[in-house]
Each structure stands twice: as structure tokens, then as C-alpha cells.
Scaffold this motif. Structure first.
Motif, PDB file in Angstrom:
ATOM      1  N   THR A  12       0.834  -1.204   0.000  1.00  7.96           N
ATOM      2  CA  THR A  12       0.000   0.000   0.000  1.00  7.96           C
ATOM      3  C   THR A  12       0.868   1.252   0.000  1.00  7.96           C
ATOM      4  O   THR A  12       0.595   2.210  -0.726  1.00  7.96           O
ATOM      5  CB  THR A  12      -0.937   0.002   1.225  1.00  7.96           C
ATOM      6  OG1 THR A  12      -1.711  -1.195   1.215  1.00  7.96           O
ATOM      7  CG2 THR A  12      -1.854   1.203   1.216  1.00  7.96           C
ATOM      8  N   LYS A  13       1.926   1.245   0.796  1.00 10.49           N
ATOM      9  CA  LYS A  13       2.845   2.388   0.827  1.00 10.49           C
ATOM     10  C   LYS A  13       3.538   2.571  -0.524  1.00 10.49           C
ATOM     11  O   LYS A  13       3.717   3.692  -1.001  1.00 10.49           O
ATOM     12  CB  LYS A  13       3.904   2.205   1.914  1.00 10.49           C
ATOM     13  CG  LYS A  13       3.406   2.457   3.316  1.00 10.49           C
ATOM     14  CD  LYS A  13       4.567   2.280   4.284  1.00 10.49           C
ATOM     15  CE  LYS A  13       4.180   2.632   5.685  1.00 10.49           C
ATOM     16  NZ  LYS A  13       3.990   4.046   5.892  1.00 10.49           N
ATOM     17  N   CYS A  14       3.945   1.472  -1.140  1.00  8.24           N
ATOM     18  CA  CYS A  14       4.679   1.536  -2.401  1.00  8.24           C
ATOM     19  C   CYS A  14       3.811   2.009  -3.565  1.00  8.24           C
ATOM     20  O   CYS A  14       4.335   2.494  -4.564  1.00  8.24           O
ATOM     21  CB  CYS A  14       5.285   0.183  -2.734  1.00  8.24           C
ATOM     22  SG  CYS A  14       6.637  -0.288  -1.633  1.00  8.24           S
ATOM     23  N   VAL A  15       2.514   1.883  -3.443  1.00  4.92           N
ATOM     24  CA  VAL A  15       1.619   2.360  -4.494  1.00  4.92           C
ATOM     25  C   VAL A  15       1.629   3.885  -4.543  1.00  4.92           C
ATOM     26  O   VAL A  15       1.560   4.482  -5.611  1.00  4.92           O
ATOM     27  CB  VAL A  15       0.185   1.827  -4.272  1.00  4.92           C
ATOM     28  CG1 VAL A  15      -0.817   2.536  -5.149  1.00  4.92           C
ATOM     29  CG2 VAL A  15       0.138   0.334  -4.520  1.00  4.92           C
ATOM     30  N   THR A  16       1.759   4.534  -3.402  1.00  2.00           N
ATOM     31  CA  THR A  16       1.680   5.989  -3.355  1.00  2.00           C
ATOM     32  C   THR A  16       3.029   6.682  -3.469  1.00  2.00           C
ATOM     33  O   THR A  16       3.093   7.820  -3.921  1.00  2.00           O
ATOM     34  CB  THR A  16       1.011   6.451  -2.044  1.00  2.00           C
ATOM     35  OG1 THR A  16       1.780   5.974  -0.938  1.00  2.00           O
ATOM     36  CG2 THR A  16      -0.405   5.932  -1.939  1.00  2.00           C
ATOM     37  N   GLU A  48       6.430  -8.288  -7.970  1.00  2.00           N
ATOM     38  CA  GLU A  48       5.164  -7.644  -8.351  1.00  2.00           C
ATOM     39  C   GLU A  48       5.362  -6.180  -8.730  1.00  2.00           C
ATOM     40  O   GLU A  48       4.400  -5.443  -8.902  1.00  2.00           O
ATOM     41  CB  GLU A  48       4.158  -7.791  -7.210  1.00  2.00           C
ATOM     42  CG  GLU A  48       3.785  -9.237  -6.950  1.00  2.00           C
ATOM     43  CD  GLU A  48       2.866  -9.412  -5.760  1.00  2.00           C
ATOM     44  OE1 GLU A  48       2.337  -8.405  -5.246  1.00  2.00           O
ATOM     45  OE2 GLU A  48       2.678 -10.565  -5.339  1.00  2.00           O
ATOM     46  N   ARG A  49       6.635  -5.747  -8.830  1.00  2.00           N
ATOM     47  CA  ARG A  49       7.021  -4.406  -9.288  1.00  2.00           C
ATOM     48  C   ARG A  49       6.519  -3.272  -8.396  1.00  2.00           C
ATOM     49  O   ARG A  49       6.330  -2.153  -8.848  1.00  2.00           O
ATOM     50  CB  ARG A  49       6.577  -4.170 -10.735  1.00  2.00           C
ATOM     51  CG  ARG A  49       7.035  -5.196 -11.729  1.00  2.00           C
ATOM     52  CD  ARG A  49       8.175  -4.885 -12.605  1.00  2.00           C
ATOM     53  NE  ARG A  49       8.090  -3.600 -13.277  1.00  2.00           N
ATOM     54  CZ  ARG A  49       9.129  -2.818 -13.425  1.00  2.00           C
ATOM     55  NH1 ARG A  49      10.286  -3.180 -12.949  1.00  2.00           N
ATOM     56  NH2 ARG A  49       9.030  -1.683 -14.044  1.00  2.00           N
TER      57      ARG A  49
END
Length: 159
Positions: A12-16, A48-49
């Protein structure tokens, strides 16, 4: 914290925001995960990049040069501290190859700093600005090239 909860939180952190592996490792060390979980989570985030060192390096270079107004040397040093590979650093630093844009950014930075520096004479002002630009990570050639333009323009404005 369980391994699945940590994976969900980190993804979730890596998405933003872009993160590098060392940033993710630092976050996980505080969570006291089971043995081996850190490496499995890191591998899954890379597969999953969610985490990509090259993408991170490019974003870091863009952000630090544009917003923090750092020079190439400082950016390179900070990326090395984060454990980014030499290939990724060199590739990301190609974004800073526009000398005119870098010079304009440095000249503006030096002019802004010159307004706040207290110096007894021109030599002292030049030395303080030189040290300032070096701390920001600009090369000595670039600083010498831009310092005269910035100072001359500054003195012309005051006249």
C-alpha cells in the motif's frame, strides 16, 4: 506483525510513493517480523514491481534536482548511501545532462543565497557561495561557470 500484514502495508505504501530496498528494510526492522520474512516480502515486492531500484533512482534524481535543488554529486552520494547500484545511478543521472537547465537552476540558487550572505568583500562572498554550491553537490567546474554570471547579475541589479 504477521508476514501478510506487513506485505499488505508495504505494498500500500509503495503504491503511493517510490521506495528503495533499503527504505523498505529499515521499515521492516522495526516490526520484528519472523525470521526470513523480510527477504520473502522484499522478493515479492520486487516480483510484483512495487519496488524497483531503477525507477526509484529516476524519481529521486528528478525530485532532488527540481525541489531540493541538489547537484549531481550530492544526488549520486545519497543514492550510493541507499545502496542503489552504479548502473542504476548512472542511468538515472542522465536526466541531469541538460547543462543549460542545470546552470540556470544553479545561477538562480546562487543569486537567492547571495542576498542572504553577509560578507565583508567580494572575495569572501564568492568563497561563501562556492562552499554553499559545493555542499549542494554541484561540480567545481559548474560552480565556477555559474558563479560569475550569478554575482555579476546580482551587482548589476544593485546599481
Amino acid at each position: 506483525m504477521t508476514e501478510e500484514a506487513a506485505l499488505v502495508r508495504l505494498s500500500t505504501k509503495c503504491v503511493t510513493t517510490e521506495y528503495c530496498l533499503s527504505d523498505i528494510r529499515r521499515k521492516m526492522q522495526r516490526w520484528l517480523l519472523p525470521e526470513g520474512a523480510e527477504e520473502r516480502i522484499l522478493q515479492r515486492l520486487q516480483d510484483e514491481r512495487f519496488v524497483d531500484e531503477s525507477r526509484y533512482a529516476h524519481a529521486f534524481v528528478r525530485d532532488k534536482s527540481r525541489y531540493n535543488r541538489w547537484g549531481e554529486r550530492r544526488i549520486e552520494f545519497e543514492l550510493r548511501k541507499k545502496g542503489i547500484s552504479n548502473e542504476d545511478i548512472k542511468d538515472a543521472l542522465t536526466e541531469l545532462q541538460d547543462d543549460e537547465e542545470n546552470d540556470e537552476r544553479l545561477i538562480a540558487l546562487l543569486r537567492q543565497k547571495a542576498k542572504t550572505v553577509k560578507a565583508r568583500n567580494d572575495y569572501e562572498l564568492m568563497m561563501k557561495l562556492l562552499r554553499f554550491a559545493a555542499q549542494r553537490g554541484f561540480t567545481s567546474e559548474q560552480v565556477q561557470r555559474c558563479l560569475k554570471k550569478a554575482i555579476n547579475k546580482e551587482f548589476d541589479d544593485e546599481a
